[in-house]
Write a protein that holds these residues in place. Sequence first.
Motif, PDB file in Angstrom:
ATOM      1  N   ASN A  42       0.835  -1.196   0.000  1.00  0.00           N
ATOM      2  CA  ASN A  42       0.000   0.000   0.000  1.00  0.00           C
ATOM      3  C   ASN A  42       0.869   1.244   0.000  1.00  0.00           C
ATOM      4  O   ASN A  42       1.948   1.254   0.611  1.00  0.00           O
ATOM      5  N   GLU A  43       0.415   2.272  -0.710  1.00  0.00           N
ATOM      6  CA  GLU A  43       1.074   3.570  -0.626  1.00  0.00           C
ATOM      7  C   GLU A  43       0.025   4.663  -0.765  1.00  0.00           C
ATOM      8  O   GLU A  43      -1.022   4.465  -1.393  1.00  0.00           O
ATOM      9  N   THR A  44       0.304   5.799  -0.156  1.00  0.00           N
ATOM     10  CA  THR A  44      -0.640   6.915  -0.159  1.00  0.00           C
ATOM     11  C   THR A  44      -0.105   8.048  -1.013  1.00  0.00           C
ATOM     12  O   THR A  44       1.080   8.387  -0.938  1.00  0.00           O
ATOM     13  N   TRP A  45      -0.979   8.616  -1.841  1.00  0.00           N
ATOM     14  CA  TRP A  45      -0.610   9.742  -2.689  1.00  0.00           C
ATOM     15  C   TRP A  45      -1.399  10.975  -2.263  1.00  0.00           C
ATOM     16  O   TRP A  45      -2.608  10.896  -2.020  1.00  0.00           O
ATOM     17  N   THR A  46      -0.750  12.102  -2.222  1.00  0.00           N
ATOM     18  CA  THR A  46      -1.417  13.383  -1.987  1.00  0.00           C
ATOM     19  C   THR A  46      -1.388  14.178  -3.288  1.00  0.00           C
ATOM     20  O   THR A  46      -0.311  14.508  -3.793  1.00  0.00           O
ATOM     21  N   LEU A  47      -2.556  14.464  -3.842  1.00  0.00           N
ATOM     22  CA  LEU A  47      -2.670  15.124  -5.139  1.00  0.00           C
ATOM     23  C   LEU A  47      -3.009  16.593  -4.939  1.00  0.00           C
ATOM     24  O   LEU A  47      -4.043  16.912  -4.326  1.00  0.00           O
ATOM     25  N   PRO A  48      -2.171  17.513  -5.422  1.00  0.00           N
ATOM     26  CA  PRO A  48      -2.445  18.943  -5.246  1.00  0.00           C
ATOM     27  C   PRO A  48      -3.555  19.435  -6.170  1.00  0.00           C
ATOM     28  O   PRO A  48      -3.877  18.791  -7.164  1.00  0.00           O
ATOM     29  N   SER A  49      -4.099  20.577  -5.842  1.00  0.00           N
ATOM     30  CA  SER A  49      -5.191  21.143  -6.634  1.00  0.00           C
ATOM     31  C   SER A  49      -4.766  21.471  -8.055  1.00  0.00           C
ATOM     32  O   SER A  49      -5.565  21.415  -8.986  1.00  0.00           O
ATOM     33  N   ASN A  50      -3.488  21.809  -8.258  1.00  0.00           N
ATOM     34  CA  ASN A  50      -3.018  22.223  -9.587  1.00  0.00           C
ATOM     35  C   ASN A  50      -2.398  21.081 -10.392  1.00  0.00           C
ATOM     36  O   ASN A  50      -1.680  21.322 -11.367  1.00  0.00           O
ATOM     37  N   LEU A  51      -2.665  19.831  -9.997  1.00  0.00           N
ATOM     38  CA  LEU A  51      -2.080  18.694 -10.710  1.00  0.00           C
ATOM     39  C   LEU A  51      -2.458  18.703 -12.188  1.00  0.00           C
ATOM     40  O   LEU A  51      -1.613  18.450 -13.059  1.00  0.00           O
ATOM     41  N   GLY A  52      -3.725  18.974 -12.493  1.00  0.00           N
ATOM     42  CA  GLY A  52      -4.169  18.985 -13.892  1.00  0.00           C
ATOM     43  C   GLY A  52      -3.478  20.056 -14.714  1.00  0.00           C
ATOM     44  O   GLY A  52      -3.166  19.844 -15.893  1.00  0.00           O
ATOM     45  N   PHE A  86     -19.311  19.353 -13.507  1.00  0.00           N
ATOM     46  CA  PHE A  86     -18.621  18.688 -12.400  1.00  0.00           C
ATOM     47  C   PHE A  86     -18.545  19.617 -11.190  1.00  0.00           C
ATOM     48  O   PHE A  86     -18.433  20.830 -11.336  1.00  0.00           O
ATOM     49  N   LYS A  87     -18.582  19.029 -10.003  1.00  0.00           N
ATOM     50  CA  LYS A  87     -18.543  19.844  -8.783  1.00  0.00           C
ATOM     51  C   LYS A  87     -17.160  20.454  -8.550  1.00  0.00           C
ATOM     52  O   LYS A  87     -17.037  21.541  -7.972  1.00  0.00           O
ATOM     53  N   ARG A  88     -16.117  19.737  -8.973  1.00  0.00           N
ATOM     54  CA  ARG A  88     -14.748  20.237  -8.879  1.00  0.00           C
ATOM     55  C   ARG A  88     -13.962  19.686 -10.060  1.00  0.00           C
ATOM     56  O   ARG A  88     -14.444  18.833 -10.796  1.00  0.00           O
ATOM     57  N   HIS A  89     -12.741  20.171 -10.223  1.00  0.00           N
ATOM     58  CA  HIS A  89     -11.914  19.687 -11.317  1.00  0.00           C
ATOM     59  C   HIS A  89     -11.338  18.316 -10.974  1.00  0.00           C
ATOM     60  O   HIS A  89     -11.243  17.923  -9.804  1.00  0.00           O
ATOM     61  N   LEU A  90     -10.956  17.586 -12.029  1.00  0.00           N
ATOM     62  CA  LEU A  90     -10.579  16.183 -11.897  1.00  0.00           C
ATOM     63  C   LEU A  90      -9.109  15.943 -12.241  1.00  0.00           C
ATOM     64  O   LEU A  90      -8.528  16.639 -13.083  1.00  0.00           O
ATOM     65  N   PHE A  98     -11.528  13.848  -7.702  1.00  0.00           N
ATOM     66  CA  PHE A  98     -11.677  15.298  -7.598  1.00  0.00           C
ATOM     67  C   PHE A  98     -10.498  15.871  -6.820  1.00  0.00           C
ATOM     68  O   PHE A  98     -10.085  15.327  -5.786  1.00  0.00           O
ATOM     69  N   LEU A  99      -9.970  16.974  -7.337  1.00  0.00           N
ATOM     70  CA  LEU A  99      -8.780  17.584  -6.744  1.00  0.00           C
ATOM     71  C   LEU A  99      -9.144  18.719  -5.798  1.00  0.00           C
ATOM     72  O   LEU A  99     -10.127  19.417  -6.017  1.00  0.00           O
ATOM     73  N   PRO A 100      -8.317  18.927  -4.740  1.00  0.00           N
ATOM     74  CA  PRO A 100      -7.181  18.102  -4.298  1.00  0.00           C
ATOM     75  C   PRO A 100      -7.687  16.813  -3.666  1.00  0.00           C
ATOM     76  O   PRO A 100      -8.861  16.690  -3.343  1.00  0.00           O
ATOM     77  N   ALA A 101      -6.782  15.844  -3.475  1.00  0.00           N
ATOM     78  CA  ALA A 101      -7.224  14.551  -2.957  1.00  0.00           C
ATOM     79  C   ALA A 101      -6.083  13.808  -2.277  1.00  0.00           C
ATOM     80  O   ALA A 101      -4.902  14.058  -2.549  1.00  0.00           O
ATOM     81  N   LYS A 102      -6.469  12.889  -1.406  1.00  0.00           N
ATOM     82  CA  LYS A 102      -5.532  11.926  -0.836  1.00  0.00           C
ATOM     83  C   LYS A 102      -6.090  10.550  -1.164  1.00  0.00           C
ATOM     84  O   LYS A 102      -7.225  10.224  -0.798  1.00  0.00           O
ATOM     85  N   ILE A 103      -5.317   9.755  -1.859  1.00  0.00           N
ATOM     86  CA  ILE A 103      -5.783   8.443  -2.308  1.00  0.00           C
ATOM     87  C   ILE A 103      -4.722   7.394  -2.035  1.00  0.00           C
ATOM     88  O   ILE A 103      -3.582   7.723  -1.678  1.00  0.00           O
ATOM     89  N   GLU A 104      -5.100   6.135  -2.189  1.00  0.00           N
ATOM     90  CA  GLU A 104      -4.187   5.031  -1.913  1.00  0.00           C
ATOM     91  C   GLU A 104      -4.079   4.111  -3.115  1.00  0.00           C
ATOM     92  O   GLU A 104      -5.053   3.929  -3.851  1.00  0.00           O
ATOM     93  N   MET A 105      -2.899   3.535  -3.298  1.00  0.00           N
ATOM     94  CA  MET A 105      -2.708   2.478  -4.280  1.00  0.00           C
ATOM     95  C   MET A 105      -2.453   1.181  -3.539  1.00  0.00           C
ATOM     96  O   MET A 105      -1.595   1.110  -2.651  1.00  0.00           O
ATOM     97  N   HIS A 106      -3.210   0.146  -3.883  1.00  0.00           N
ATOM     98  CA  HIS A 106      -3.021  -1.189  -3.326  1.00  0.00           C
ATOM     99  C   HIS A 106      -2.511  -2.090  -4.443  1.00  0.00           C
ATOM    100  O   HIS A 106      -3.026  -2.031  -5.567  1.00  0.00           O
TER     101      HIS A 106
END
Length: 291
Positions: free
Chosen positions: A181-191, A216-220, A254-262
Motif C-alpha cells: 500500500n502507498e498513499t498519494w497526496t494530489l495537489p489542486s493544480n495537478l491537472g 462537475f462539482k470540482r476539477h478532476l 476530484f482535486l485536491p485529494a488523498k488516495i491510496e494504491m493497493h
Amino acid sequence: MYHATRIELKKLPSVANHTVRSAFSRNTNIRNPELPNMDAVIYGHVPSKKNVKDYAGLCGFDTKSDVLPITYPHTVAFKLHMELMLHRTFPLGIMGMVHVTNKITQHRAIKVGEAIDVRAFFAGANRTHKGLEVSLRTEIRIGMDLVWEGLSTYLALLPSKGIEKKEAAKVLPENPEFTENETWTLPSNLGLKYGPVAGDPNPIHWGVIAAKAFGFKRHLAHGMWTKGRAAATAHKLLGSEAAEIYVEFKRPIFLPAKIEMHSGKSEGQVDFEVAATRNDDIHLAGYIKAL
C-alpha cells in the motif's frame, strides 16, 4: 487494412491548437453514428528529453532513466487520437467523451532519443445502453519492429431508449490479493501541470470554474495521470521491461485529494487498484503482466 483517409503529421500539434479546435467541435446528436475510415501517422518523431523528464517526474518514474516510461508513448498517441476525433468526418462531440479503458503492450523499452513511427486508427465501436464506445488503436514502430501498442476506449453518451443493457466482459481478476500500500497526496493544480506535459487540453482538469461549466462539482485528475502514477510503482514491482498493462477507469478523482494504491504480485503479474482513503471507492483498477 486500407484506410480511405490518412492524416500525416510533420510535427505534433500544440496543446493550444487542440484546445481551440476542441472548443468548436460538434455536439453529439446522432443516434447511430458511424466511424470514418481513417488513420493518423507521424514518422521519425523523437520525444523531447525535457518532456520525457517532466512526465517522469509528475508520474513518479525515474527521471534519470535512459528509457521512456511505459505509459509515456500514450502522450504521443493521444495527440493522434485528437486529430482523428477532431476531423470533420468524426460524428461525435469530443468534449463529452469519457476514457473508460486503456491497454498498453510494450514489446521492448524505447530508449530516450530514439525516433519512432506512430500510427493510430479507429479499431471499432460498441453500442451499449450508455452510448457508443469508440476504440482507437496505436502502433509504434522503430524501423520494421513493432515495439509498443495501445488500445484506448472512449465512451460517447447517447440516447439509450431501445438499447439492450449488456454486462461488460470481465477482464480483471475478481478477488486480487493486495500486499503493498502507498498513499498519494494530489495537489489542486495537478491537472494544470500534467495537461501541458501530456498534451491533454480538457478544461475539466484546470480548476473549479472550468469544471463546473461542464457539470462537475470540482476539477478532476487526468485518468492517464492516475494510470501513469500506478504504472510507475507496478512496473517496478514487476521487473520486466516487456509488459502488458491494462486499466479500467471507475470513478473520477476530484482535486485536491488523498488516495491510496493497493498492489500485489503473483506469478508474473501485479494487480493493483487506486482507491479513496475515506470510503474505499475505487477510482482505477488494473494489472500489469510480464511478456
